[in-house]
Design a protein around this motif. Structure first.
Motif, PDB file in Angstrom:
ATOM      1  N   LYS A  37      43.789  25.101  25.290  1.00  0.00           N
ATOM      2  CA  LYS A  37      44.763  24.088  24.888  1.00  0.00           C
ATOM      3  C   LYS A  37      44.555  22.824  25.716  1.00  0.00           C
ATOM      4  O   LYS A  37      44.355  22.898  26.925  1.00  0.00           O
ATOM      5  N   PRO A  38      44.595  21.666  25.072  1.00  0.00           N
ATOM      6  CA  PRO A  38      44.431  20.420  25.829  1.00  0.00           C
ATOM      7  C   PRO A  38      45.617  20.198  26.751  1.00  0.00           C
ATOM      8  O   PRO A  38      46.717  20.652  26.471  1.00  0.00           O
ATOM      9  N   SER A  39      45.393  19.473  27.846  1.00  0.00           N
ATOM     10  CA  SER A  39      46.447  19.324  28.842  1.00  0.00           C
ATOM     11  C   SER A  39      47.517  18.318  28.415  1.00  0.00           C
ATOM     12  O   SER A  39      48.696  18.519  28.649  1.00  0.00           O
ATOM     13  N   PRO A  67      40.490  21.622   6.517  1.00  0.00           N
ATOM     14  CA  PRO A  67      39.918  21.164   7.796  1.00  0.00           C
ATOM     15  C   PRO A  67      40.950  21.047   8.917  1.00  0.00           C
ATOM     16  O   PRO A  67      40.593  21.198  10.087  1.00  0.00           O
ATOM     17  N   GLU A  68      42.200  20.807   8.574  1.00  0.00           N
ATOM     18  CA  GLU A  68      43.212  20.704   9.635  1.00  0.00           C
ATOM     19  C   GLU A  68      43.417  22.080  10.282  1.00  0.00           C
ATOM     20  O   GLU A  68      43.614  22.190  11.494  1.00  0.00           O
ATOM     21  N   HIS A  70      42.804  25.659  14.784  1.00  0.00           N
ATOM     22  CA  HIS A  70      42.183  26.875  15.304  1.00  0.00           C
ATOM     23  C   HIS A  70      41.388  26.563  16.567  1.00  0.00           C
ATOM     24  O   HIS A  70      41.555  27.211  17.602  1.00  0.00           O
ATOM     25  N   ASP A  71      40.556  25.534  16.490  1.00  0.00           N
ATOM     26  CA  ASP A  71      39.697  25.211  17.635  1.00  0.00           C
ATOM     27  C   ASP A  71      40.488  24.753  18.857  1.00  0.00           C
ATOM     28  O   ASP A  71      40.098  25.039  19.985  1.00  0.00           O
ATOM     29  N   ILE A  72      41.583  24.002  18.630  1.00  0.00           N
ATOM     30  CA  ILE A  72      42.357  23.549  19.798  1.00  0.00           C
ATOM     31  C   ILE A  72      43.368  24.597  20.239  1.00  0.00           C
ATOM     32  O   ILE A  72      44.072  24.416  21.234  1.00  0.00           O
ATOM     33  N   VAL A  82      47.313  27.030  16.672  1.00  0.00           N
ATOM     34  CA  VAL A  82      47.741  28.076  15.732  1.00  0.00           C
ATOM     35  C   VAL A  82      46.818  29.282  15.913  1.00  0.00           C
ATOM     36  O   VAL A  82      45.614  29.124  16.105  1.00  0.00           O
ATOM     37  N   ASP A  83      47.425  30.481  15.881  1.00  0.00           N
ATOM     38  CA  ASP A  83      46.616  31.701  15.906  1.00  0.00           C
ATOM     39  C   ASP A  83      46.313  32.121  14.484  1.00  0.00           C
ATOM     40  O   ASP A  83      47.241  32.258  13.673  1.00  0.00           O
ATOM     41  N   TYR A  84      45.061  32.324  14.184  1.00  0.00           N
ATOM     42  CA  TYR A  84      44.691  32.785  12.846  1.00  0.00           C
ATOM     43  C   TYR A  84      44.315  34.250  12.923  1.00  0.00           C
ATOM     44  O   TYR A  84      43.420  34.638  13.680  1.00  0.00           O
TER      45      TYR A  84
END
Lengths: 406, 271
Positions: free
Chosen positions: A3-5, A323-324, A329-331, A334-336
């Motif tokens: 997660k970004p700070s 794409p969102e 997912h990448d950041i 949200v858990d997929y």
């Protein structure tokens, strides 16, 4: 995946060229660029236009039947034995699913564009029905592309579209499912771009579609947020929604993205199980690639060919994802996760028997994960599960699995 | 500016220009009609008068293609053709033909999978001369464009009847080799060619670039090839060749069929 700070301004995405981080964008042949530019320009203008918003709100209230209830499913909650399960009842919308939120919005755009013909792709047929519905209401010509396989397994919706005056065109190319229907709709659009408005049904496709389909469906999350505060005095602890292309999920999630305490779970179709490879879960078992106008996670082989997906629910049977979602997912926002065919079918039966609500097989995936999640949480916690559609269309599929001819 | 003569495409168009002739650009799908026959078909295209070969890279979801070329892609995929295979076939072709320019025409995802840099290296190594990636418009083409330019490979862009003057200016700045003008709004193999519109649009494009302009989509025979190239520098033909390969019982028959079609177009263009 960390997660970004600093907090992210989720409302600032996508950027001007339609990117969510490295995902999204506009990967189409040159012929369509001017139509996409035109649509983007029109949408940017109208989305802040008070008259346009008023017309949209009016249609949602009086034609779709919003707001949809946030319903405390007491017997379902009891059976899970944990957190309270609240169902966001998108199944009660006109035409029986969340899809109509978007088609009502895009129909208004089509009307503003002056184009007299609309086209759509459809998988389970819900988006096709929702498009045929708004086309009938506005007196627009309508053609719906549907994979030949889906035409077979969703015959009630095919007939509904025809009753509504739409032409349903079975697509025989490729795997004959939703992805091929989308290819064919794009081909139609390239050919008839001057007089045709393409109503894409999910948060995929070239920019600006992922953005505008999200915005139109965000009514789900805005209502759910308000209803949560009214009905249980706080924000939910978790949101759960099924993800094929991901329009109902993004609609629920988006207004909550900035609320750090709210956990979110997108449920992909696990099919026969992730380990079998027979599923439709690109965020769990796919890689980034380019399809249908955007960069996103895809199910593909080692040569970059798109592979066939599998799910008991036609609406989740798609090798890509909006794409969102790929970005969320990448950041790590949200858990997929996945629910398999069997788990979804069990949830379908459980909800039907415990609450008297027959859910769509797509939504049953969210219910399945919601039940699992609730059991791990405390009774004073709250989960909102998006019941994105009703299951009338699926009774033939379920009956066939039971060996019954309806 | 890259030197004009470092690439076969540039050399070929320079030669055609000096001879006052039009280019005949031909498209087949790699692997269609059998992987073992593709290289022979390519040599046949050249022998019958093709100036430049667009070797189609099959893709599972060829969004811009009409039914004829879609089927060509499906047949090629049944033969297990892939981007890697295309590069191998190109290398094999190059061992017997050092002169004819070849570009790979396909979709973005197989390149994305291989990696743009690995693709550019492999294309150079196989003896390719450029690439045309249908679903990679100017906005998204930057990184691949730089990689191709750095290797003296050309990046071919599509311009269409719907491309604005502003975009023509933007795209022709990135474009190299030649410009592919799509003659109509539609998919490959469509049948509603409008010659007046082609003439007007080519004139519009000429204001922005000196690159050769080749016209494709809707070209079925010598007469239509000659008509569209009257105001351009060449014609691109694809669907009729792919249909001929699809209808042929074996490699020898396909070779005869496409040889006949190309020869007829060549003589119409030169006549």
């Amino acid at each position: 995946m960390t997660k970004p700070s600093s907090p992210i301004d989720f409302g600032a995405y996508p950027d001007a060229r339609g990117h969510f981080g490295e995902f999204g964008g506009r990967f189409v042949s040159e012929t369509l660029i001017s139509a996409l530019d035109e649509l983007q320009e029109m949408y940017q203008r109208l989305k802040n236009d008070a008259d346009f918003q008023a017309a949209f709100d009016y249609d949602l209230a009086h034609y779709v039947g919003r707001p949809s209830p946030l319903y405390l499913a007491e017997r379902l909650t009891e059976s899970a034995g944990g957190a309270k399960i609240w169902l966001k009842r998108e199944d009660l919308n006109h035409t029986g699913a969340h899809k109509v939120n978007n088609t009502v919005g895009q129909a208004l755009l089509a009307k503003h564009s002056g184009k007299k013909r609309v086209i759509a792709e459809t998988g389970a047929g819900q988006h096709g029905v929702a498009t045929a519905t708004v086309a009938a209401r506005l007196g627009l010509k309508c053609a719906v592309y549907m994979g030949a396989e889906d035409v077979k397994r969703q015959s009630p919706n095919v007939y509904r579209m025809k009753l509504l005056g739409a032409e349903v065109i079975p697509v025989e190319s490729g795997s004959k499912t939703l992805k091929d229907a989308m290819n064919e709709a794009m081909r139609d659009w390239v050919t008839n771009v001057d007089d045709t408005f393409y109503i894409i049904g999910t948060v995929a496709g070239p920019h600006p579609y992922p953005q505008l389909v999200r915005d139109f469906n965000s009514i789900i999350g805005r209502e759910a947020r308000r209803q949560s505060l009214e009905q249980f005095g706080q924000l939910p602890d978790a949101l759960v929604a099924c993800v094929g292309g991901g329009s109902n999920a993004i609609g629920l999630f988006h207004p909550f993205l900035g609320d750090e305490s709210v956990k979110m779970y997108g449920v992909e179709a696990g099919g026969d199980g992730l380990e079998t490879g027979r599923h439709a879960a690109p965020l769990n078992d796919g890689v980034p690639g380019i399809l249908h106008g955007n960069r996103t996670y895809l199910m593909e082989d080692e040569d970059g060919q798109i592979i066939e997906t599998h799910s008991v629910s036609a609406g989740l049977d798609y090798p890509g994802v909006g794409p969102e979602h790929a970005w969320l997912h990448d950041i790590g926002r949200v858990d997929y996760v996945t629910a398999n065919d069997d788990e979804a079918l069990t949830a379908f039966r459980t909800l039907t028997r415990k609450e008297g609500i027959i859910p769509a097989l797509e939504s049953s995936h969210a219910v399945a994960y919601g039940l699992k999640l609730a059991a791990t949480m405390r009774p004073d916690q709250n989960i909102v599960v998006n019941l994105s559609g009703r299951g009338d269309k699926d009774i033939f599929t379920v009956a066939a699995i039971d060996g019954i001819e309806v | 500016m890259v030197s004009e003569l470092n690439n076969r495409i540039d050399r070929r168009f320079a030669k055609l220009r000096s001879e006052g002739r039009k280019a005949l650009v031909t498209y087949i799908v790699a692997g269609d009609g059998g992987l073992e026959n593709t290289v022979e078909l390519m040599h046949q295209l050249v022998a019958s008068g093709s100036d430049l070969i667009e070797l189609g890279v099959p893709f599972s979801d060829p969004m811009a293609e009409g039914p004829v070329i879609q089927k060509g892609h499906e047949r090629a995929l049944e033969q297990k053709a892939s981007l890697r295979k295309c590069l191998e076939l190109l290398k094999e072709f190059r061992s017997r033909d050092e002169e004819t320019p070849v570009i790979l025409m396909g979709y973005a995802n197989p390149i994305e999978k291989m990696g743009a840099e690995a693709f550019a290296d492999a294309l150079k190594e196989a003896g390719g001369d450029g690439a045309l990636t249908v679903d990679l418009p100017a906005e998204e083409a930057g990184p691949l464009n730089d990689l191709l330019n750095a290797r003296e490979l050309r990046n071919i862009f599509l311009l269409t009847p719907t491309t604005s003057d502003e975009r023509i200016a933007q795209i022709t700045k990135l474009a190299s080799g030649f410009v592919y003008y799509v003659s109509l709004k539609g998919v490959t193999g469509a049948g509603h060619l409008d010659l007046d519109s082609v003439r007007d649009n080519l004139a519009r494009i000429r204001c922005h670039t000196n690159l050769p302009l080749c016209v494709g989509f809707g070209i079925k025979d010598g007469a239509s090839a000659k008509a569209v190239s009257a105001d351009g520098d060449g014609a691109v033909v694809g669907s009729v060749l792919v249909a001929a390969v699809g209808d042929s019982a074996d490699g020898a028959a396909a070779k005869d069929r496409i040889g006949g079609i190309v020869a007829e177009m060549r003589s119409a263009l030169d006549g």
